[in-house]
Design a protein around this motif. Structure first.
Motif, short mmCIF file in Angstrom:
data_model
loop_
_atom_site.label_atom_id
_atom_site.label_comp_id
_atom_site.label_asym_id
_atom_site.label_seq_id
_atom_site.Cartn_x
_atom_site.Cartn_y
_atom_site.Cartn_z
N MET A 189 0.82 -1.21 0.00
CA MET A 189 0.00 0.00 0.00
C MET A 189 0.85 1.26 0.00
SD MET A 189 -3.26 -1.01 2.40
CE MET A 189 -2.35 -1.39 3.87
N LEU A 190 2.16 1.13 0.13
CA LEU A 190 3.06 2.28 0.15
C LEU A 190 3.61 2.55 -1.24
CD1 LEU A 190 5.16 1.41 3.34
CD2 LEU A 190 3.20 2.97 3.19
N THR A 191 3.89 3.81 -1.50
CA THR A 191 4.53 4.17 -2.77
C THR A 191 5.98 3.70 -2.71
OG1 THR A 191 5.33 6.31 -1.99
CG2 THR A 191 3.08 6.25 -2.93
N PRO A 192 6.65 3.60 -3.85
CA PRO A 192 8.07 3.21 -3.83
C PRO A 192 8.92 4.14 -2.95
CG PRO A 192 7.23 2.98 -6.04
CD PRO A 192 6.14 3.64 -5.23
N ALA A 193 8.64 5.43 -2.98
CA ALA A 193 9.39 6.38 -2.15
C ALA A 193 9.14 6.11 -0.66
CB ALA A 193 9.02 7.82 -2.50
N GLU A 194 7.89 5.82 -0.31
CA GLU A 194 7.56 5.51 1.08
C GLU A 194 8.20 4.20 1.52
OE1 GLU A 194 3.18 7.63 1.56
OE2 GLU A 194 3.29 5.65 0.62
N GLN A 195 8.25 3.24 0.60
CA GLN A 195 8.90 1.96 0.91
C GLN A 195 10.38 2.16 1.18
OE1 GLN A 195 8.06 -0.99 -2.11
NE2 GLN A 195 5.85 -0.82 -1.81
N GLU B 72 11.81 4.96 2.21
CA GLU B 72 11.92 5.68 3.47
C GLU B 72 11.75 4.74 4.66
OE1 GLU B 72 12.38 8.54 6.39
OE2 GLU B 72 12.94 8.62 4.27
N LEU B 73 10.76 3.87 4.57
CA LEU B 73 10.54 2.89 5.64
C LEU B 73 11.75 1.98 5.79
CD1 LEU B 73 8.72 1.64 7.78
CD2 LEU B 73 7.69 0.24 5.97
N GLN B 74 12.28 1.52 4.66
CA GLN B 74 13.46 0.65 4.69
C GLN B 74 14.64 1.37 5.33
OE1 GLN B 74 13.59 -2.57 3.85
NE2 GLN B 74 15.73 -2.71 4.39
N ASN B 75 14.85 2.64 4.96
CA ASN B 75 15.95 3.42 5.55
C ASN B 75 15.77 3.59 7.05
OD1 ASN B 75 17.31 3.78 3.14
ND2 ASN B 75 16.31 5.73 2.68
N ARG B 76 14.54 3.85 7.48
CA ARG B 76 14.28 4.00 8.92
C ARG B 76 14.53 2.70 9.66
NH1 ARG B 76 9.46 8.15 10.23
NH2 ARG B 76 10.03 9.74 8.73
N MET B 77 14.11 1.59 9.07
CA MET B 77 14.32 0.29 9.70
C MET B 77 15.81 -0.02 9.81
SD MET B 77 11.11 -1.79 7.98
CE MET B 77 11.86 -3.37 8.18
N GLU B 78 16.57 0.30 8.76
CA GLU B 78 18.02 0.06 8.79
C GLU B 78 18.70 0.93 9.85
OE1 GLU B 78 19.33 0.66 4.77
OE2 GLU B 78 18.38 -1.20 4.09
N ARG B 79 18.28 2.19 9.96
CA ARG B 79 18.86 3.07 10.99
C ARG B 79 18.54 2.55 12.38
NH1 ARG B 79 17.13 7.26 7.42
NH2 ARG B 79 15.33 7.69 8.76
N LYS B 80 17.31 2.09 12.58
CA LYS B 80 16.92 1.55 13.89
C LYS B 80 17.73 0.30 14.22
CE LYS B 80 13.16 0.06 16.87
NZ LYS B 80 14.12 -0.29 17.86
N GLN B 81 17.90 -0.58 13.22
CA GLN B 81 18.70 -1.78 13.45
C GLN B 81 20.13 -1.42 13.82
OE1 GLN B 81 18.08 -3.95 9.78
NE2 GLN B 81 16.56 -5.28 10.76
N MET B 82 20.70 -0.43 13.14
CA MET B 82 22.07 -0.02 13.44
C MET B 82 22.15 0.58 14.84
SD MET B 82 25.21 0.13 12.77
CE MET B 82 25.43 -0.25 11.06
#
Length: 94
Positions: free
Chosen positions: A6-12, A14-24
């Protein structure tokens, strides 16, 4: 349709980047806690800039124990998630 669809490619992205930052951030917190705990528990002689044999052994055991317990905790978390998903109890869309 999953939540990601349901997310646009840009939102996907952004979500991926946020998840990676949180994991780090989570990894760095875990590493910092490990270093602090093992240092406080094992290092007692500050007359030398290198670890004594006893201290080095203690640090190795401390790190090994911490990593094994973290691995086991992760396994249990995965088991619980699988069990919840199997029971349909994840609370998403049901």
């Amino acid at each position: 349709m999953s939540g990601m669809d349901m997310l646009t490619p840009a939102e996907q992205r952004e979500l991926q980047n946020r998840m990676e930052r949180k994991q780090m951030k989570d990894f760095m917190n875990m590493y910092s806690n490990l270093v602090q705990r093992c240092f406080n528990d094992c290092v007692t002689d500050f007359t030398s800039k290198s670890l004594q044999g006893k201290e080095e052994g203690c640090v190795m055991r401390c790190v090994d124990k911490f990593l094994k317990s973290s691995e086991r905790l992760g396994e249990r978390f995965q088991e619980q998630n699988a069990q919840m998903a199997q029971q349909g109890g994840m609370g998403m869309g049901r």
